[in-house]
Design a protein around this motif. Sequence first.
Motif, mmCIF file in Angstrom:
data_model
loop_
_atom_site.group_PDB
_atom_site.id
_atom_site.type_symbol
_atom_site.label_atom_id
_atom_site.label_comp_id
_atom_site.label_asym_id
_atom_site.label_seq_id
_atom_site.Cartn_x
_atom_site.Cartn_y
_atom_site.Cartn_z
ATOM 1 N N SER A 189 50.387 40.014 43.027
ATOM 2 C CA SER A 189 51.442 40.919 42.707
ATOM 3 C C SER A 189 51.713 41.545 44.005
ATOM 4 N N ASP A 230 52.707 45.339 36.186
ATOM 5 C CA ASP A 230 53.556 44.958 37.334
ATOM 6 C C ASP A 230 54.986 44.710 36.641
ATOM 7 N N ILE A 288 53.012 44.902 44.037
ATOM 8 C CA ILE A 288 53.110 46.110 43.693
ATOM 9 C C ILE A 288 53.245 47.172 44.588
#
Length: 128
Positions: free
Chosen positions: A12, A123, A14
């Motif tokens: 991810s 996420d 993020i």
Amino acid sequence: MGKEIKVGRAKSNINKRIAFSLSDYENLLLWRRRLDWKQMDAAAHFGVSVFIYKRIELGTAKFPEWKIPKIPKITDYEKCLLWRRRANRTQTQIAVSIGCSKYWIYLQELGKVPCVQLYEYWDTKIKN
């Protein structure tokens, strides 16, 4: 042979989207959890009642002048815990949304099992 299942950190970005700064209260929470202390242990360490300590950790009481080391790097499972707390959601609510048990959420937030499922849940929430 069966299909190999890769277990590990969720991929991810993020971190690139969200600057993760901790409040004093969140830093206190992570500090205590990293020591594997219960709230009663931290309360005894600081010489306050458990009731007062809980209020401080929740951010509903003024933060005292305690010397607590700053948390240098936040793990993925700690991020999941903080996102849930910041969203004012319970482990039960998240478990129902994901379709697992509250205990599984608890284990992921402690880092006892990989937090891929929980990380991906947040996420998706953060993207929307």
